[in-house]
Write a protein that holds these residues in place. Structure first.
Motif, PDB file in Angstrom:
ATOM      1  N   UNK A   5       0.846  -1.191   0.000  1.00  0.00           N
ATOM      2  CA  UNK A   5       0.000   0.000   0.000  1.00  0.00           C
ATOM      3  C   UNK A   5       0.886   1.246   0.000  1.00  0.00           C
ATOM      4  N   UNK A   6       0.691   2.118  -0.969  1.00  0.00           N
ATOM      5  CA  UNK A   6       1.364   3.411  -0.998  1.00  0.00           C
ATOM      6  C   UNK A   6       0.431   4.432  -0.345  1.00  0.00           C
ATOM      7  N   UNK A   7       0.939   5.164   0.631  1.00  0.00           N
ATOM      8  CA  UNK A   7       0.108   6.116   1.382  1.00  0.00           C
ATOM      9  C   UNK A   7       0.586   7.542   1.094  1.00  0.00           C
ATOM     10  N   UNK A  37      -3.527   4.617  -1.006  1.00  0.00           N
ATOM     11  CA  UNK A  37      -4.414   5.291  -0.047  1.00  0.00           C
ATOM     12  C   UNK A  37      -4.189   6.788  -0.202  1.00  0.00           C
ATOM     13  N   UNK A  38      -5.241   7.511  -0.558  1.00  0.00           N
ATOM     14  CA  UNK A  38      -5.143   8.948  -0.751  1.00  0.00           C
ATOM     15  C   UNK A  38      -6.438   9.602  -0.284  1.00  0.00           C
ATOM     16  N   UNK A  39      -6.463  10.926  -0.108  1.00  0.00           N
ATOM     17  CA  UNK A  39      -7.696  11.594   0.300  1.00  0.00           C
ATOM     18  C   UNK A  39      -8.840  11.303  -0.665  1.00  0.00           C
ATOM     19  N   UNK A  50      -0.753   4.483 -13.491  1.00  0.00           N
ATOM     20  CA  UNK A  50      -0.386   3.128 -13.925  1.00  0.00           C
ATOM     21  C   UNK A  50       0.296   2.384 -12.785  1.00  0.00           C
ATOM     22  N   UNK A  51       0.036   1.105 -12.702  1.00  0.00           N
ATOM     23  CA  UNK A  51       0.658   0.288 -11.665  1.00  0.00           C
ATOM     24  C   UNK A  51      -0.142   0.215 -10.379  1.00  0.00           C
ATOM     25  N   UNK A  52      -1.232   0.965 -10.274  1.00  0.00           N
ATOM     26  CA  UNK A  52      -2.085   0.922  -9.082  1.00  0.00           C
ATOM     27  C   UNK A  52      -3.308   0.064  -9.364  1.00  0.00           C
ATOM     28  N   UNK A  53      -3.487  -0.959  -8.544  1.00  0.00           N
ATOM     29  CA  UNK A  53      -4.614  -1.882  -8.720  1.00  0.00           C
ATOM     30  C   UNK A  53      -5.902  -1.311  -8.154  1.00  0.00           C
ATOM     31  N   UNK A  54      -5.818  -0.760  -6.951  1.00  0.00           N
ATOM     32  CA  UNK A  54      -7.028  -0.275  -6.281  1.00  0.00           C
ATOM     33  C   UNK A  54      -6.688   0.980  -5.491  1.00  0.00           C
ATOM     34  N   UNK A  55      -7.640   1.912  -5.435  1.00  0.00           N
ATOM     35  CA  UNK A  55      -7.464   3.149  -4.675  1.00  0.00           C
ATOM     36  C   UNK A  55      -8.366   3.108  -3.448  1.00  0.00           C
ATOM     37  N   UNK A  56      -7.752   3.249  -2.270  1.00  0.00           N
ATOM     38  CA  UNK A  56      -8.509   3.337  -1.021  1.00  0.00           C
ATOM     39  C   UNK A  56      -8.696   4.813  -0.693  1.00  0.00           C
ATOM     40  N   UNK A  57      -9.894   5.184  -0.294  1.00  0.00           N
ATOM     41  CA  UNK A  57     -10.223   6.583  -0.054  1.00  0.00           C
ATOM     42  C   UNK A  57     -10.173   6.909   1.435  1.00  0.00           C
ATOM     43  N   UNK A  58      -9.373   7.912   1.773  1.00  0.00           N
ATOM     44  CA  UNK A  58      -9.212   8.361   3.152  1.00  0.00           C
ATOM     45  C   UNK A  58     -10.118   9.563   3.392  1.00  0.00           C
ATOM     46  N   UNK A  59     -11.101   9.387   4.263  1.00  0.00           N
ATOM     47  CA  UNK A  59     -12.022  10.472   4.602  1.00  0.00           C
ATOM     48  C   UNK A  59     -11.414  11.276   5.746  1.00  0.00           C
ATOM     49  N   UNK A  60     -10.637  12.294   5.390  1.00  0.00           N
ATOM     50  CA  UNK A  60      -9.915  13.060   6.398  1.00  0.00           C
ATOM     51  C   UNK A  60     -10.817  13.750   7.397  1.00  0.00           C
ATOM     52  N   UNK A  61     -11.956  14.278   6.940  1.00  0.00           N
ATOM     53  CA  UNK A  61     -12.871  14.978   7.842  1.00  0.00           C
ATOM     54  C   UNK A  61     -13.437  14.021   8.885  1.00  0.00           C
ATOM     55  N   UNK A  97       3.583  -1.185   3.783  1.00  0.00           N
ATOM     56  CA  UNK A  97       3.044   0.129   3.455  1.00  0.00           C
ATOM     57  C   UNK A  97       4.210   1.083   3.229  1.00  0.00           C
ATOM     58  N   UNK A  98       4.143   1.837   2.142  1.00  0.00           N
ATOM     59  CA  UNK A  98       5.135   2.866   1.836  1.00  0.00           C
ATOM     60  C   UNK A  98       4.502   4.219   2.140  1.00  0.00           C
ATOM     61  N   UNK A  99       4.979   4.866   3.183  1.00  0.00           N
ATOM     62  CA  UNK A  99       4.384   6.117   3.661  1.00  0.00           C
ATOM     63  C   UNK A  99       5.211   7.289   3.132  1.00  0.00           C
TER      64      UNK A  99
END
Length: 385
Positions: A5-7, A37-39, A50-61, A97-99
């Protein structure tokens, strides 16, 4: 298959600066599935990578509300809600995880969502010792050191990979534009996108500067067209308020009317994009559009100049203030391909890329790669250099 996971929980520009690191991680570990994982509001752009299989959504609020509630009165239901939210994001933990941020929320997310974390700190999210690349980025930001390693390439260092040595571009999304915006890029030339605002008010190009720019550009190019992009609708309306009606017929105002995917489609149709150091400028560069940057108010060309080839940046010499003189005629001359000159108080640079990543050289001089980058890679990441 292993999963990583890239954060990246910062702004649009930082997300786009993460593209070289993601590209290199995928190249080094081709059998690994990489997710991002991004906002939440940036997920449309993340899905173009490219190279990203799935995007996880971070609900910052939502996470901020939970943190405030826990500070006031920590209860068991708060922990249950946190656990449920994390499970919804990733039912199974990632192998790594790569932060890419030093924000605590990103570090904690990595620790909770993955078995192993690679990022800014050597000893987990509560550690105090920075990795060599994280310490370098911090020192540049805090002490205003001369940065010759581009931020995007420093992200590569944080992940333990070398820069890609080439420019990775995004494919324009296949999305439908509002009907009145469909003519953009189809008749007349050139189409120039102006980025109306920025993520920080101090990086707003003054409205009077944009008015003068549009007036001069449209007068010099009878077939030229201007596309206003961004979210600042009131500002865009005020910019156009004193322009003659003949000019308004050649201006397309998209501000506040497009999703990020639609913004990407609009930028991809333009021949050039001009603006300050802000997310849409980096999005245009990632889409392969040549961009013209106006860098001031702490923005520095060597740190966050648009990544790639054939970009031009005018850098203000006084970073903490906006110059009274702006390169209006000079940027228009560049569009005419009549050379690049700098008014008093500015310098002008062009972008390049090599084995050690992106770099900028002064216009009119040989594009000699700065020696400092190679030295830093040998010092901070000897195994990769």
């Amino acid at each position: 298959m292993s999963r990583a996971l890239v954060i990246q929980l910062a702004r649009l520009g930082d997300l786009l600066q993460s593209l070289p690191a993601i590209t290199q991680l995928h190249a080094r570990y081709p059998e690994t599935q990489f997710d991002l994982l991004c906002p939440s509001h940036l997920s449309e752009v993340g899905r173009l990578f490219p190279g990203i299989e799935k995007v996880l959504e971070w609900d910052g609020a939502a996470w901020q509300r939970r943190a405030l509630a826990a500070q006031q009165d920590l209860r068991a239901e708060h922990l249950v809600e946190v656990a449920a939210s994390l499970t919804a994001l990733a039912p199974d933990p990632y192998d790594c995880a790569y932060v890419l941020n030093q924000h605590r929320r990103a570090l904690v997310a990595g620790a909770l969502l993955a078995r192993k974390v690679k990022g800014p700190f050597l000893h987990g999210p509560l550690g105090e010792t920075l990795t060599p690349w994280a310490a370098y980025v911090r020192d540049v930001a805090q002490r205003r050191l001369g940065q010759r390693v581009h931020l995007a390439d420093a992200f590569c260092g944080l992940c333990g990979v070398s820069p890609p040595g080439c420019v990775v571009m995004l494919d324009p999304p296949a999305v439908r534009l509002p009907g009145d915006l469909e003519p953009i890029g189809k008749q007349g030339a050139p189409w120039i996108a102006l980025i109306v605002g920025a993520g920080e008010a101090e990086r707003f190009v003054p409205m009077e500067v944009w008015r003068r720019w549009m007036t001069s550009f449209l007068a010099s190019m009878p077939q030229g067209r201007v596309v206003l992009v961004g979210t600042e609708r009131e500002r865009a309306a005020e910019m156009q308020a004193s322009l003659p009606s003949s000019a308004l017929g050649r201006i397309w105002d998209t501000t506040g009317r497009t999703s990020l995917s639609q913004l990407a489609a609009v930028l991809a149709r333009c021949h050039r994009v001009i603006g300050s150091d802000t997310g849409p400028l980096h999005l245009a560069a990632a889409l392969g559009r040549p961009v013209i940057g106006l860098y001031f108010a702490r923005a520095r060309v060597h740190e966050t100049g648009p990544y790639g080839f054939h970009h031009v940046v005018w850098q203000a010499e006084g970073l903490e203030r906006k110059n009274e003189t702006w390169p209006i005629d000079e940027t228009i001359a560049a569009i005419h391909e009549q050379g690049h000159h700098a008014p008093v108080g500015w310098s002008v640079w062009t972008s390049h890329c090599d084995t050690w990543g992106a770099y900028y050289a002064p216009v009119g001089q040989s594009a000699i790669p700065p020696r400092e980058r190679e030295v830093l890679w040998h010092e901070l990441e000897p195994a990769l250099s």
